[in-house]
Design a protein around this motif. Structure first.
Motif, PDB file in Angstrom:
ATOM      1  N   PHE A 130      69.293 -25.048  -1.277  1.00 36.77           N
ATOM      2  CA  PHE A 130      70.300 -25.633  -2.155  1.00 36.77           C
ATOM      3  C   PHE A 130      69.754 -25.934  -3.546  1.00 36.77           C
ATOM      4  CE2 PHE A 130      72.605 -26.308   1.756  1.00 36.77           C
ATOM      5  CZ  PHE A 130      73.942 -26.265   1.373  1.00 36.77           C
ATOM      6  N   VAL A 131      68.470 -26.244  -3.650  1.00 33.73           N
ATOM      7  CA  VAL A 131      67.918 -26.588  -4.958  1.00 33.73           C
ATOM      8  C   VAL A 131      66.946 -25.549  -5.491  1.00 33.73           C
ATOM      9  CG1 VAL A 131      68.233 -29.065  -4.651  1.00 33.73           C
ATOM     10  CG2 VAL A 131      66.103 -28.009  -3.920  1.00 33.73           C
ATOM     11  N   THR A 132      66.411 -24.699  -4.613  1.00 38.10           N
ATOM     12  CA  THR A 132      65.487 -23.664  -5.094  1.00 38.10           C
ATOM     13  C   THR A 132      66.211 -22.388  -5.486  1.00 38.10           C
ATOM     14  OG1 THR A 132      65.112 -22.757  -2.876  1.00 38.10           O
ATOM     15  CG2 THR A 132      63.666 -24.558  -3.594  1.00 38.10           C
ATOM     16  N   GLY A 133      67.411 -22.178  -4.915  1.00 35.30           N
ATOM     17  CA  GLY A 133      68.137 -20.941  -5.183  1.00 35.30           C
ATOM     18  C   GLY A 133      67.620 -19.762  -4.406  1.00 35.30           C
ATOM     19  N   ASP A 134      66.712 -20.008  -3.465  1.00 38.62           N
ATOM     20  CA  ASP A 134      66.190 -18.940  -2.610  1.00 38.62           C
ATOM     21  C   ASP A 134      67.067 -18.862  -1.365  1.00 38.62           C
ATOM     22  OD1 ASP A 134      64.854 -17.191  -0.984  1.00 38.62           O
ATOM     23  OD2 ASP A 134      62.925 -18.229  -1.032  1.00 38.62           O
ATOM     24  N   PHE A 135      67.931 -17.853  -1.295  1.00 38.24           N
ATOM     25  CA  PHE A 135      68.887 -17.737  -0.205  1.00 38.24           C
ATOM     26  C   PHE A 135      68.454 -16.719   0.857  1.00 38.24           C
ATOM     27  CE2 PHE A 135      71.858 -18.857  -3.871  1.00 38.24           C
ATOM     28  CZ  PHE A 135      71.711 -20.211  -3.652  1.00 38.24           C
ATOM     29  N   SER A 136      67.163 -16.406   0.861  1.00 37.96           N
ATOM     30  CA  SER A 136      66.645 -15.554   1.926  1.00 37.96           C
ATOM     31  C   SER A 136      66.487 -16.387   3.189  1.00 37.96           C
ATOM     32  CB  SER A 136      65.276 -14.987   1.520  1.00 37.96           C
ATOM     33  OG  SER A 136      64.312 -16.034   1.424  1.00 37.96           O
ATOM     34  N   ASP A 137      66.235 -15.735   4.321  1.00 37.10           N
ATOM     35  CA  ASP A 137      66.040 -16.478   5.559  1.00 37.10           C
ATOM     36  C   ASP A 137      64.854 -17.436   5.444  1.00 37.10           C
ATOM     37  OD1 ASP A 137      68.189 -15.370   6.869  1.00 37.10           O
ATOM     38  OD2 ASP A 137      67.027 -13.725   7.746  1.00 37.10           O
ATOM     39  N   GLU A 138      63.843 -17.061   4.687  1.00 34.54           N
ATOM     40  CA  GLU A 138      62.687 -17.935   4.511  1.00 34.54           C
ATOM     41  C   GLU A 138      63.030 -19.134   3.630  1.00 34.54           C
ATOM     42  OE1 GLU A 138      62.649 -14.635   3.985  1.00 34.54           O
ATOM     43  OE2 GLU A 138      61.608 -14.080   5.844  1.00 34.54           O
ATOM     44  N   GLY A 139      63.918 -18.906   2.664  1.00 33.23           N
ATOM     45  CA  GLY A 139      64.280 -19.986   1.742  1.00 33.23           C
ATOM     46  C   GLY A 139      65.297 -20.950   2.300  1.00 33.23           C
ATOM     47  N   GLY A 146      55.931 -29.889   0.367  1.00 35.35           N
ATOM     48  CA  GLY A 146      55.291 -29.243  -0.769  1.00 35.35           C
ATOM     49  C   GLY A 146      56.220 -28.899  -1.906  1.00 35.35           C
ATOM     50  N   MET A 147      57.483 -29.294  -1.819  1.00 29.59           N
ATOM     51  CA  MET A 147      58.424 -28.999  -2.906  1.00 29.59           C
ATOM     52  C   MET A 147      58.090 -29.803  -4.150  1.00 29.59           C
ATOM     53  SD  MET A 147      62.339 -28.553  -1.606  1.00 29.59           S
ATOM     54  CE  MET A 147      62.814 -28.799  -3.304  1.00 29.59           C
ATOM     55  N   ASP A 148      58.408 -29.233  -5.306  1.00 25.98           N
ATOM     56  CA  ASP A 148      58.241 -29.934  -6.575  1.00 25.98           C
ATOM     57  C   ASP A 148      59.100 -31.198  -6.542  1.00 25.98           C
ATOM     58  OD1 ASP A 148      58.230 -30.860  -9.178  1.00 25.98           O
ATOM     59  OD2 ASP A 148      58.478 -28.893 -10.088  1.00 25.98           O
ATOM     60  N   SER A 149      58.489 -32.335  -6.784  1.00 22.14           N
ATOM     61  CA  SER A 149      59.209 -33.608  -6.700  1.00 22.14           C
ATOM     62  C   SER A 149      60.378 -33.677  -7.685  1.00 22.14           C
ATOM     63  CB  SER A 149      58.253 -34.777  -6.955  1.00 22.14           C
ATOM     64  OG  SER A 149      57.665 -34.673  -8.241  1.00 22.14           O
ATOM     65  N   LYS A 150      60.287 -32.928  -8.796  1.00 24.48           N
ATOM     66  CA  LYS A 150      61.371 -32.950  -9.776  1.00 24.48           C
ATOM     67  C   LYS A 150      62.643 -32.325  -9.233  1.00 24.48           C
ATOM     68  CE  LYS A 150      58.279 -32.841 -13.780  1.00 24.48           C
ATOM     69  NZ  LYS A 150      57.847 -32.071 -14.987  1.00 24.48           N
ATOM     70  N   LEU A 151      62.497 -31.440  -8.236  1.00 27.88           N
ATOM     71  CA  LEU A 151      63.677 -30.806  -7.640  1.00 27.88           C
ATOM     72  C   LEU A 151      64.376 -31.715  -6.640  1.00 27.88           C
ATOM     73  CD1 LEU A 151      62.341 -27.192  -6.953  1.00 27.88           C
ATOM     74  CD2 LEU A 151      63.831 -27.929  -8.817  1.00 27.88           C
ATOM     75  N   MET A 152      63.686 -32.746  -6.192  1.00 25.38           N
ATOM     76  CA  MET A 152      64.212 -33.597  -5.130  1.00 25.38           C
ATOM     77  C   MET A 152      65.510 -34.292  -5.533  1.00 25.38           C
ATOM     78  SD  MET A 152      62.109 -33.209  -2.599  1.00 25.38           S
ATOM     79  CE  MET A 152      62.395 -34.565  -1.479  1.00 25.38           C
ATOM     80  N   GLU A 196      62.261 -41.883  -5.858  1.00 26.25           N
ATOM     81  CA  GLU A 196      61.263 -41.819  -6.930  1.00 26.25           C
ATOM     82  C   GLU A 196      61.693 -40.827  -8.005  1.00 26.25           C
ATOM     83  OE1 GLU A 196      57.660 -40.823  -4.924  1.00 26.25           O
ATOM     84  OE2 GLU A 196      57.339 -42.859  -4.144  1.00 26.25           O
ATOM     85  N   ALA A 197      62.272 -39.701  -7.580  1.00 24.92           N
ATOM     86  CA  ALA A 197      62.738 -38.699  -8.541  1.00 24.92           C
ATOM     87  C   ALA A 197      63.883 -39.250  -9.392  1.00 24.92           C
ATOM     88  CB  ALA A 197      63.184 -37.441  -7.800  1.00 24.92           C
ATOM     89  N   LYS A 198      64.765 -40.019  -8.777  1.00 22.40           N
ATOM     90  CA  LYS A 198      65.882 -40.622  -9.520  1.00 22.40           C
ATOM     91  C   LYS A 198      65.366 -41.633 -10.540  1.00 22.40           C
ATOM     92  CE  LYS A 198      69.612 -41.755  -7.213  1.00 22.40           C
ATOM     93  NZ  LYS A 198      70.490 -42.305  -6.144  1.00 22.40           N
ATOM     94  N   GLN A 199      64.351 -42.397 -10.135  1.00 22.11           N
ATOM     95  CA  GLN A 199      63.769 -43.364 -11.057  1.00 22.11           C
ATOM     96  C   GLN A 199      63.086 -42.666 -12.219  1.00 22.11           C
ATOM     97  OE1 GLN A 199      64.171 -46.586 -11.156  1.00 22.11           O
ATOM     98  NE2 GLN A 199      62.807 -46.870 -12.906  1.00 22.11           N
ATOM     99  N   ALA A 200      62.369 -41.576 -11.915  1.00 23.99           N
ATOM    100  CA  ALA A 200      61.696 -40.812 -12.967  1.00 23.99           C
ATOM    101  C   ALA A 200      62.713 -40.204 -13.927  1.00 23.99           C
ATOM    102  CB  ALA A 200      60.834 -39.718 -12.345  1.00 23.99           C
TER     103      ALA A 200
END
Length: 302
Positions: A130-139, A146-152, A196-200
């Protein structure tokens, strides 16, 4: 006179008993008490009527709501979702899971059903996609380690969307909920990262008001240029400012910021120099650009 007093006492006792036993399930008793109450003057009835307890009603309503949720909530396995809720022939509906919560999206079947643009979300928990845009089966997975906290912070918007738009039907066993429908440590950690991401983001928005981003343009003919205006960075203000490279601690690279050149500083103590925010230690002038210019060429045309 004595009979009148006796009748009055009987009525009072009857009314009092009526209120005391008002929750009884005995139909005959209810009929008798209701008849007595109808024949009793209202002022006397009011003497025995208890004050309404709003908190009791609220608790009762809350209890009913909880029971309704429990009675409709289900615990799904990933295989069950995939086999039975993708909207194809013989399917039981169109469901998807987000952050472990399962939603009935059947009313949006044109989007989530077979042939729809978002059919790849159906029948599984594809939270990460939903946030990475990777719509493959792996995504399309519920594993967000390990996701970038800014995407959270993007997860929070999707949670609000599905909760307000579609019907919640249960949870799916996976990263976020266990086989008993209880939240996992992974969900608790994810919620903490989202907070934390919302606060940042809030702090970043406040910073952007003080040090708005510059306007920029780039072409082979004109080169690259940055400049400031009273609306650059999407922040309307009374001052224009001058472009500076801004590289605060923790940032991977500097960005162009429009800096106020007069008045008291936004950060730190007032040194009385009337230089606005030019004294910020994380600012640096652009090479070959006058310190008071509101426009700087940062790359010459070819």
């Amino acid at each position: 006179m004595g009979c009148l007093r006796l009748s009055f006492i009987v009525i009072i006792l009857a009314v009092g008993a009526g209120w005391y036993f008002r929750s009884t399930e005995d139909v005959r008793v209810k009929e008798i008490l209701n008849t007595v109450l109808k024949l009793t003057p209202k002022p006397i009835v009011d003497l025995f009527q208890p004050a309404e307890d709003d908190s009791h009603d609220a608790k009762k309503q809350e209890k009913v709501t909880d029971n309704e949720v429990k009675s409709t909530s289900r615990i799904f396995s990933k295989q069950d979702l995939w086999d039975n809720y993708r909207g194809g022939d013989g399917s039981k509906g169109v469901y998807l899971a987000f952050f472990g919560k399962v939603f009935d999206v059947s009313k949006g079947k044109e989007h989530y059903g077979p042939g729809g643009g978002y059919h790849f979300f159906a029948g599984r928990d594809g939270t990460k996609g939903f946030v990475t845009g990777d719509f493959s089966d792996e995504g399309l997975t519920d594993d967000i380690d390990g996701m970038d906290s800014k995407l959270m912070i993007g997860f929070d918007d999707w949670i609000q969307f599905y909760s307000s738009t579609y019907t919640y039907v249960g949870t799916v066993i996976g990263q976020f909920y266990d086989e008993n429908g209880k939240p996992t440590e992974a969900l608790k950690n994810a919620n903490k990262l989202i907070a934390e991401a919302k606060q940042a983001k809030k702090q970043q928005d406040e910073e952007n008001k003080i040090l708005p981003m510059c306007n920029s343009e780039s072409s082979a003919a004109k080169g690259s240029r940055v400049w400031c205006s009273t609306k650059s960075g999407g922040v309307e203000r009374s001052w224009v400012g001058v472009p500076r490279q801004y590289h605060p601690p923790g940032a991977n690279s500097p960005r162009c910021a429009c800096v106020r050149t007069n008045g008291k500083p936004s950060y730190g103590a007032d040194d009385g120099k009337n230089r606005g925010d030019l004294g910020n230690p994380y600012l640096r002038e652009y090479d070959n650009c006058h310190s008071t210019s509101d426009s700087c060429v940062i790359k010459q045309p070819k």
